[in-house]
Design an enzyme around this catalytic site. Structure first.
Site, PDB file in Angstrom:
ATOM      1  CD  GLU A 145       3.005  -3.183  -4.156  1.00 42.18           C
ATOM      2  OE1 GLU A 145       1.844  -3.380  -4.608  1.00 42.18           O
ATOM      3  OE2 GLU A 145       3.267  -2.987  -2.969  1.00 42.18           O
TER       4      GLU A 145
ATOM      5  CB  CYS B 255      -0.238  -4.235  -1.320  1.00 42.89           C
ATOM      6  SG  CYS B 255       1.436  -4.626  -0.801  1.00 42.89           S
TER       7      CYS B 255
END
Length: 1008
Positions: free
Chosen positions: A768, A802
C-alpha cells in the site's frame, strides 16, 4: 405520595411503582378533564395543522402517505436554498423525483415538465412555495423583520423566545459573528420592546413582572472547537464568550436561555451553565434558564443534579430561581443513528412512549421543586401538558408560576386553547437566513409527519380524545435486544464520558513512568540485545525519550529467517480454529490495555486522543475480523457434485513473510499485516517503523501473553536500508507485506521480482503506497459539512495519513465561499502538546526545513498560512497546516518541500472538469465528494478512480469490515485490508480430487 415511575428498575418496561398503583382516581380524572378542556377549546380552530397553505398542505399530506417521497422531498427542501438558478432547481427536481414508477402529487408533476408549465417556471414557483413554507416556522431573516411577527404574537397574547438559526460554528471567525448577532438581537429587541404596553397574562408571573424579551442561545455557535474531550478548556472559553451576552442581557432586562443541542454537548452545556451562574458577577442573577431533554435516558439524573445545585444557590442568594425548560428533544434520529454507527449505547429512549412517560416523570419532579426553579413545559402533546396542569393543581401551584412553550408555526389551535385557560404560552421563534434555517425546517417537517407525532395523530389520523389522552405507560413495548451475526467493530472510546477522560489522563501519567526502557529483539524463544540501539522520541518534544529497542543487523535478520522457517511446519499444522482463537485472545488483551496503548501512541507518534484510540480499535478489529474470516476460509468448498468424484478447493499457508510497517498507524497497520499473515498459518518477521518501535515492542509482549508460540512472529526492529533490504532479497522469504511511500514500495516490488537460484517460491508483494487524495465540492454542497469534512480529512492527525486529503477541487460557484470558510476553519485549529486533549500536534521538522517553509510563506506562496507557529524544546519546530489557494489544475505541489500537512485548493468550471482533475494523478487511494445532486453522486460512483470513495463525509477513518481499505494504480497492489479478500493473499489455493467409485459403486454426493 410518589407518583413517578422508575424507568431503570423496570428495564424499560415502565411498569408503575407500587405507589403509582395507588394513584387516586381524581388525578387521572383531572388529567382527562384538563386534556378534554384543551380539546374542547380547540374545536373552533381545528381542521388541519396542514391547511394554512394549499401547497404545503398537499406536500405534507403526500409525505405522510409515501415514505419514499417524504425522504426525497425533505432532501430536496434541504438543498433548495443552495441552488442559484431555475435551471439548477429544475435539474434537481428531475433527479430527486423522476425515478421510474414514482408517484407524485400534481404540484410537483408540473415541475418535471409533466404539466402545463415549463420546468423553469415551475422551478421558480416551487422555490417560492418552499420559501413560504420556511417562513411558516421562521419569524424573519433579521431582528427587524422578526420584530413585526413578534408584535403580532403579543397581540394574540403569546410571548416568545427568539433563537438565531444555525448549527455549530465552523471557525472562530464565525463564532465571533454569532456572538455579535446575539448582542445585536438583544439590543434591537430590548430597544424596540420598551414601548410595548404590559399584558398581564404574559408579562407577569405570580411574583411580579417578567422579561418581555427572551432569547435562546446555542453554546456550539460561540466556540468552534467546543469538544468534551477538552472539557475544561471548552467550558472556560465558552463561559468567556457567554459573559458579554449575559452581561448585556442583564443590563437590558432580557431573559437568556441556554439551548440544549446534540447529546455530545449535553454535559458541557450543563457544566458551563453552572460555572457561569456561580461566577461572582452572576451569582445572584435569576433571569436565566437551561433545557432538559426528556428523550435522554440520563435526563432524570441531570434534572435532579441541576435542581440540587439550584437549591444551594437559592439558599445562598435568597429568591434566586432559575428556569428549566423541559422538552422532548429534537435530535432523536441523529442520536440513534450515530450511536448505532459507533457501537455505543443509544442515549435516547427508543420508544416514543418511553419519552412521553419520562416527560411526565420529569414534569412532576420540576413541579415538586417549584420553590427552587421556574418550570417551562415545552410540548405539543396535550396529554403531556394536561399531566403538568393537573399536578400543578394538586400541588396548589399558581398557574402563573410556570409556562407552556411551543414552536412558532405549529399547533396554533392548542396555543389558543391554553391562552383561553389563562396559561402563559411562549413560542420558540427562530430568526435567520434560509440556508442555516433548512436544518431546522427539515426537523419541523419530520416532526409534523412522524408516525408517532401527536399533531399528526390529532389532526390527520383523527384518533379519539380517549386514545390521545391515554397514559403512555400503558402502551410501552420493550423492544427485543438486537442480535446480529454480522461482524461487530470495537467501539471507539466515548470521550463524552468524564470517566473515560479521567482514565485516559491517568494512562498518560502511567505510561510516562515507563519511558526510557530498552526493549530487546525477540527471535524464537530468545530475547536478544545488540550493541546498537534505536531511540524513539516524542515528535512534539525531541528531548523526551519514549524508549529504546535493540537495533537488529544482518546477523539477526538471518537468524529470524532461520527460526521462522523452522517454526513454519508446526504452526501451519495448528488447526485454523486454534490459530483464530489465539488472535482473538490478542484482541481481548488489547481491549483491556486500550487506554495505555492509546496513551503510548500519543507520546510516540503525536496522535491526538481520538486518533490514538481509533488506531487501537482498528488493531483489535483486524484480529477479530481475520480470525472470523479464517474460520470461513478454512472450511474449503466442494467444486462439483459429480457421482464418483469428490473435488475440494482449499488453502494452505504461503510460508515465511516479512512485514514492513509505517509509523503513522503504528499498531493498527502493523497488527493487521501481522495478524492477517500469521492467522493463516504463516510465520512472520515483524519490522516496525524506525520512528515507532516501542508500540511494536508492546505488541510483541501482547502476542506472547496471548499464547502465540515462539518463532511464529519475530520482532526485528532495524533500519530499512539495511535489515529491510536484506529480508526483501532473501531467497527463503516467500512474501513481503509493506505499507509506506511509493518510492520504497516500487523498490520492494522490483527487488522482490528478482529470483535467486536457490529460491523455491515466486515472492508475493502486498504493498500500500499512499495517494494524492482529492475531495470534490459540488455547487450544491452543504458547506458546513464540506468545510468540516475537508478540514478533518486534510489536517486530522496533522495530515499524516495515507488517506488524507491533499487536494480539494471546488466548482467556481462555491469557490469563494468555501475557501473563505476553509481558511478561517484552519486558522481556528488548536496546536499543542500531544498530551493536551483537543489539540492537533503540529508536525516537527529541523531548523533548515522550518526556515525553508517560512521563506515560502514570506514571498506570498501560501495564502492560507495559519497565524501561529511555536518552537518546541530542542531542535524541533511546529509547522502549521498549509493551504495553497488558486492552484491551477496542473500545478504540482511538492510535499517534500513542506513536511506537511499541505492542502491545494483548485477551482474548476463544472463537475466534469472536477472529476477530470481529481482523476489526474497516478494514485487511486481515497477520494470524496460533497454533493446533493443524485446524478452527480451516481457519476462519481462510476467514474472517480479511487479504491475508497466517500460521499458527503470525510475521506479518512476507514473501519474494518465496513470500509475495506486500499487503492490501485500507484496506490498499491493487493487486496483491501479489512476486507473479505485480504487473507487470500497469504494462502495458496489447492484442489484435491478423489475418485470415490469402488467396483462400480459410489456414495451419493449430497449438495449444500
Amino acid at each position: 405520595m410518589d407518583l413517578r415511575i422508575d424507568l431503570k428498575s423496570t428495564g424499560g418496561a415502565n411498569k408503575l411503582n407500587p405507589s403509582m398503583n395507588n394513584l387516586k382516581d381524581d388525578i387521572s380524572k383531572k388529567i382527562f378533564e384538563r386534556g378534554s378542556e384543551i380539546f374542547n377549546l380547540m374545536e373552533a380552530d381545528t381542521g388541519s395543522v396542514f391547511n394554512k397553505d394549499w401547497w404545503y398542505g398537499r406536500i405534507m399530506d403526500w409525505s405522510m402517505k409515501n415514505e419514499a417521497f417524504k425522504i426525497q422531498m425533505f432532501r430536496f427542501v434541504d438543498v433548495l436554498p443552495y441552488l442559484n438558478s431555475s435551471e439548477e432547481v429544475a435539474r434537481h427536481l428531475k433527479e430527486y423525483f423522476s425515478a421510474e414508477g414514482q408517484e407524485l402529487p400534481s404540484v410537483l408533476g408540473w415541475g418535471l415538465g409533466l404539466g402545463s408549465l415549463a420546468p423553469g417556471l415551475m422551478a421558480s414557483a416551487i422555490r417560492k412555495n418552499v420559501t413560504q413554507m420556511a417562513r411558516m416556522f421562521i419569524t424573519g431573516e433579521t431582528p427587524d423583520e422578526a420584530f413585526k411577527n413578534l408584535e403580532k404574537m403579543r397581540k394574540e397574547k403569546l410571548c416568545f423566545t427568539v433563537d438565531i438559526l444555525g448549527e455549530a460554528a465552523v471557525s472562530e471567525a464565525e463564532a465571533e459573528i454569532y456572538q455579535k448577532r446575539y448582542l445585536e438581537l438583544i439590543e434591537t429587541l430590548a430597544t424596540k420592546s420598551a414601548k410595548w404596553p404590559e399584558i398581564e397574562l404574559i408579562d407577569r408571573d405570580h411574583l411580579g413582572a417578567i422579561s418581555k424579551v427572551n432569547v435562546s442561545v446555542k453554546v456550539s455557535s460561540l466556540y468552534s472547537q467546543l469538544d468534551p474531550i477538552d472539557s475544561e478548556n471548552s467550558v472556560r472559553i465558552a463561559v468567556e464568550r457567554l459573559k458579554p451576552i449575559f452581561r448585556r442581557a442583564r443590563e437590558l432586562g432580557v431573559f437568556i436561555n441556554l439551548d440544549m443541542e446534540a447529546f455530545v454537548y449535553k454535559d458541557l452545556t450543563l457544566k458551563l451553565f453552572k460555572t457561569l451562574m456561580s461566577d461572582d458577577e452572576f451569582r445572584d442573577h435569576n433571569n436565566v434558564g437551561i433545557v432538559i431533554q426528556a428523550y435522554l435516558k440520563e435526563s432524570e439524573k441531570d434534572l435532579r443534579d441541576i435542581i440540587e445545585w439550584a437549591k444551594s444557590r437559592c439558599a445562598k442568594e435568597g429568591n434566586n430561581r432559575i428556569t428549566i425548560r423541559l422538552v422532548k428533544g429534537a435530535y432523536w434520529d441523529y442520536e440513534t443513528v450515530l450511536a448505532q454507527q459507533r457501537g455505543w449505547p443509544i442515549p435516547v429512549f427508543t420508544d416514543k412512549k418511553e419519552t412521553d412517560a419520562n416527560y411526565e416523570n420529569l414534569s412532576l419532579i420540576m413541579l415538586e421543586n417549584d420553590r427552587y426553579i421556574k418550570s417551562a413545559f415545552g410540548s405539543h402533546n396535550i396529554r403531556s401538558l394536561a399531566f403538568a396542569l393537573a399536578h400543578a393543581e394538586r400541588l396548589k401551584i399558581d398557574k402563573r408560576s410556570f409556562e407552556i412553550q411551543m414552536l412558532y408555526g405549529m399547533a396554533d389551535p392548542i396555543k389558543k386553547a391554553l391562552i383561553k385557560m389563562g396559561m402563559r404560552v411562549r413560542e420558540y421563534a427562530p430568526v435567520g437566513e434560509l440556508i442555516p434555517g433548512m436544518a431546522y425546517l427539515v426537523r419541523r417537517l419530520l416532526e409534523n409527519t412522524s408516525n408517532e407525532s401527536f399533531l399528526r395523530a390529532k389532526f390527520s389520523t383523527q384518533l379519539s380524545i380517549e386514545e390521545l389522552l391515554r397514559d403512555p405507560r400503558e402502551s410501552i413495548v420493550k423492544p427485543p435486544e438486537p442480535t446480529s451475526n454480522h461482524f461487530q467493530n470495537e467501539p471507539p472510546i466515548d470521550f463524552n464520558n468524564a470517566e473515560n477522560r479521567k482514565a485516559m489522563s491517568e494512562a498518560l501519567a502511567s505510561v510516562k513512568k515507563r519511558f526510557n526502557r530498552t526493549y530487546p529483539l525477540y527471535i524464537g524463544k530468545k530475547e536478544i540485545k545488540t550493541n546498537r540501539d534505536l531511540t524513539s522520541v516524542n515528535p512534539a518534544d525531541p528531548t523526551m525519550v519514549v524508549g529504546k529497542t535493540s537495533l537488529a543487523g544482518i546477523e539477526e535478520a538471518e537468524l529470524a529467517v532461520k527460526v521462522a522457517k523452522e517454526t513454519l511446519g508446526t504452526w501451519a499444522k495448528v488447526t485454523s480454529n486454534e490459530r483464530a482463537f489465539v488472535f482473538e485472545k490478542v484482541a481481548e488483551i488489547m481491549k483491556a490495555k486500550k487506554f495505555e496503548l492509546a496513551a503510548l501512541e500519543v507520546y510516540e507518534v503525536g496522535k491526538t486522543w481520538r486518533e490514538a484510540d481509533g488506531d487501537i480499535a482498528e488493531a483489535i478489529d483486524f484480529c477479530r475480523y481475520y480470525s472470523r474470516h479464517l474460520r470461513e476460509l478454512s472450511k474449503g468448498q466442494r467444486t462439483s457434485f459429480v457421482p464418483g468424484e469428490e473435488s475440494i478447493y482449499a488453502y494452505q499457508p504461503r510460508g515465511v513473510g516479512v512485514v514492513i510497517a509505517p509509523w503513522n498507524f503504528p499498531l493498527a497497520i502493523l497488527t493487521g499485516m501481522v495478524a492477517g499473515a500469521a492467522v493463516c498459518g504463516n510465520t512472520v518477521i515483524m519490522k516496525p517503523a524506525e520512528q515507532s518501535p516501542i508500540i511494536a515492542a508492546w505488541f510483541m509482549d501482547i502476542l506472547k501473553e496471548a499464547g502465540v508460540p515462539p518463532g511464529v512472529i519475530n520482532f526485528l526492529p532495524g533500519l530499512g536500508e539495511e535489515v529491510g533490504e536484506h529480508l526483501v532479497k532473501h531467497p527463503e522469504v516467500d512474501f513481503v507485506v509493506f505499507t509506506g511511500s511509493k518510492d520504497v514500495g516500487l523498490h520492494i516490488i522490483s527487488t522482490a521480482s528478482k529470483t535467486a537460484r536457490s529460491q523455491r517460491n515466486v515472492k508475493k508483494v502486498v504493498a500500500e503506497m499512499g495517494g494524492k487524495n482529492a475531495i470534490i465540492i459540488d455547487n450544491d454542497a452543504d458547506l458546513d459539512e464540506a468545510v468540516l469534512g475537508t478540514l478533518h480529512s486534510a489536517f486530522g492527525f496533522q495530515g499524516q495519513k495515507c488517506s488524507a486529503c491533499s487536494r480539494v477541487v471546488v466548482l467556481e460557484e462555491n469557490y469563494d465561499k468555501f475557501v473563505t470558510r476553509l481558511l478561517e476553519g484552519a486558522r481556528s485549529l488548536a496546536v499543542g502538546a500531544p498530551e493536551n486533549p483537543g489539540t492537533a500536534v503540529g508536525p516537527v521538522v529541523d531548523k533548515d526545513a522550518y526556515d525553508k517553509i517560512m521563506a515560502m510563506i514570506a514571498v506570498g506562496k501560501d495564502e492560507g498560512r495559519l497565524a501561529y507557529q511555536a518552537t518546541v524544546p530542542g531542535t524541533g519546530y511546529y509547522v502549521p497546516p498549509t493551504i495553497f489557494t488558486d492552484v491551477s489544475p496542473t500545478a504540482r505541489i511538492a510535499q517534500e518541500e513542506i513536511f506537511g500537512p499541505v492542502l491545494a485548493v483548485i477551482k474548476v468550471k463544472d463537475f466534469d472538469e472536477a472529476l477530470k482533475v481529481a482523476n489526474g494523478t497516478a494514485f487511486a487511494l481515497t477520494g470524496g465528494v460533497f454533493s446533493r445532486s443524485p446524478a452527480h453522486i451516481e457519476q462519481v460512483k462510476k467514474e472517480f478512480e479511487v479504491g475508497n470513495l466517500y460521499i458527503n463525509r470525510g475521506i479518512t477513518g476507514a473501519i474494518v469490515g465496513r470500509h475495506p481499505f486500499g487503492g490501485f494504480k500507484m496506490s498499491g497492489v493487493g487486496s483491501k485490508a479489512g476486507g473479505p479478500d485480504y487473507l487470500l493473499q497469504f494462502v495458496e489455493p489447492r484442489t484435491v480430487t478423489e475418485n470415490t467409485m469402488r467396483r462400480g459403486f459410489a456414495p451419493v454426493a449430497a449438495e449444500g
